[in-house]
Design a protein around this motif. Structure first.
Motif, PDB file in Angstrom:
ATOM      1  N   UNK A 163       0.584   0.597  11.268  1.00 14.20           N
ATOM      2  CA  UNK A 163       1.923   0.037  11.335  1.00 14.20           C
ATOM      3  C   UNK A 163       2.546   0.014   9.675  1.00 14.20           C
ATOM      4  N   UNK A 164       1.816  -0.060   8.996  1.00 14.67           N
ATOM      5  CA  UNK A 164       2.319  -0.352   7.377  1.00 14.67           C
ATOM      6  C   UNK A 164       2.528   1.182   6.849  1.00 14.67           C
ATOM      7  N   UNK A 165       2.289   2.316   7.750  1.00 15.82           N
ATOM      8  CA  UNK A 165       2.539   3.503   7.001  1.00 15.82           C
ATOM      9  C   UNK A 165       3.836   4.238   7.383  1.00 15.82           C
ATOM     10  N   UNK A 166       4.772   3.251   7.174  1.00 18.03           N
ATOM     11  CA  UNK A 166       6.225   3.804   7.348  1.00 18.03           C
ATOM     12  C   UNK A 166       6.878   4.409   5.995  1.00 18.03           C
ATOM     13  N   UNK A 167       6.405   4.455   4.855  1.00 19.39           N
ATOM     14  CA  UNK A 167       6.816   5.016   3.795  1.00 19.39           C
ATOM     15  C   UNK A 167       5.741   5.966   3.115  1.00 19.39           C
ATOM     16  N   UNK A 168       5.969   7.092   2.808  1.00 22.96           N
ATOM     17  CA  UNK A 168       5.240   8.229   2.220  1.00 22.96           C
ATOM     18  C   UNK A 168       5.520   8.222   0.686  1.00 22.96           C
ATOM     19  N   UNK A 169       4.501   7.687  -0.092  1.00 22.21           N
ATOM     20  CA  UNK A 169       4.856   7.933  -1.646  1.00 22.21           C
ATOM     21  C   UNK A 169       3.999   9.278  -2.001  1.00 22.21           C
ATOM     22  N   UNK A 170       4.547  10.216  -2.425  1.00 23.60           N
ATOM     23  CA  UNK A 170       3.774  11.433  -3.015  1.00 23.60           C
ATOM     24  C   UNK A 170       3.090  11.133  -4.313  1.00 23.60           C
ATOM     25  N   UNK A 171       3.191   9.834  -4.962  1.00 19.83           N
ATOM     26  CA  UNK A 171       2.642   9.712  -6.222  1.00 19.83           C
ATOM     27  C   UNK A 171       1.618   8.653  -6.078  1.00 19.83           C
ATOM     28  N   UNK A 172       1.143   8.355  -4.793  1.00 27.53           N
ATOM     29  CA  UNK A 172      -0.191   7.350  -4.439  1.00 27.53           C
ATOM     30  C   UNK A 172      -0.902   7.846  -3.263  1.00 27.53           C
ATOM     31  N   UNK A 173      -2.115   7.379  -3.314  1.00 25.68           N
ATOM     32  CA  UNK A 173      -2.783   7.657  -2.016  1.00 25.68           C
ATOM     33  C   UNK A 173      -3.661   6.531  -1.748  1.00 25.68           C
ATOM     34  N   UNK A 174      -4.230   6.430  -0.554  1.00 27.08           N
ATOM     35  CA  UNK A 174      -5.080   5.248  -0.322  1.00 27.08           C
ATOM     36  C   UNK A 174      -6.431   5.392  -0.783  1.00 27.08           C
ATOM     37  N   UNK A 175      -6.938   4.449  -1.676  1.00 25.43           N
ATOM     38  CA  UNK A 175      -8.296   4.498  -2.322  1.00 25.43           C
ATOM     39  C   UNK A 175      -9.273   3.814  -1.582  1.00 25.43           C
TER      40      UNK A 175
END
Length: 153
Positions: free
Chosen positions: A71-83
């Motif tokens: 539900x929180x994955x509505x924005x893709x940030x190519x500068x970040x990833x889940x750690x």
């Protein structure tokens, strides 16, 4: 889905967002049980559950977690990833027909201990159901690219 480029320096402690609701269904529980092999009676046996404290089938904690994260994955940030995720707790049960909502709040930013070109951003997730009760909490940790190495020092 939206693409937004945000560097480590762009994240602001205290900023938050709240998702739309999502109602948990019997189909969600049955599908998750099939995918994971978790067929415990707490999730699958309506008659057995009627004899227990909660009186009805409970959604798997891992199902609630998976749906909430999605539900929180509505924005893709190519500068970040889940750690990864820290401090995951299933606070109260979620039943068939409950609607969950997720509040995500940036609570901290830290230097990465080994990677100067990245920082760590901690986003606290609080999942509530329609009556306002908190059902799950955790911290989502992001590995986020820095705008420049000069700012890292």
């Amino acid at each position: 889905m939206m693409i937004v480029e945000a560097y480590f320096e762009d994240y602001e402690i205290g900023s938050e967002r709240t998702t739309f609701g999502r109602t948990m269904t019997e189909s969600d529980i049955v599908t998750h049980a099939g995918q994971t092999g978790d067929h415990f009676p707490h999730h699958m046996d309506k008659e057995w559950c009627a004899t227990q404290e909660f009186r009805e089938r409970i959604a798997h904690g891992t199902l609630v977690f998976s749906v909430a994260v999605g539900m929180t994955a509505s924005v893709i940030n190519p500068r970040a990833m889940s750690y990864g995720y820290d401090k995951l707790r299933f606070v109260r049960p979620v039943f068939i027909g409950d609607t969950i909502t997720v509040n995500a709040r940036i609570r901290d930013k830290r230097e990465h201990p080994k990677r100067q070109e990245h920082g760590l951003v901690y986003e606290s997730l609080t999942v509530t159901k329609q009556n306002g009760e908190t059902v799950m909490v955790c911290d989502h940790v992001y590995l986020v690219e820095r705008r420049s190495l000069e700012r890292a020092g």
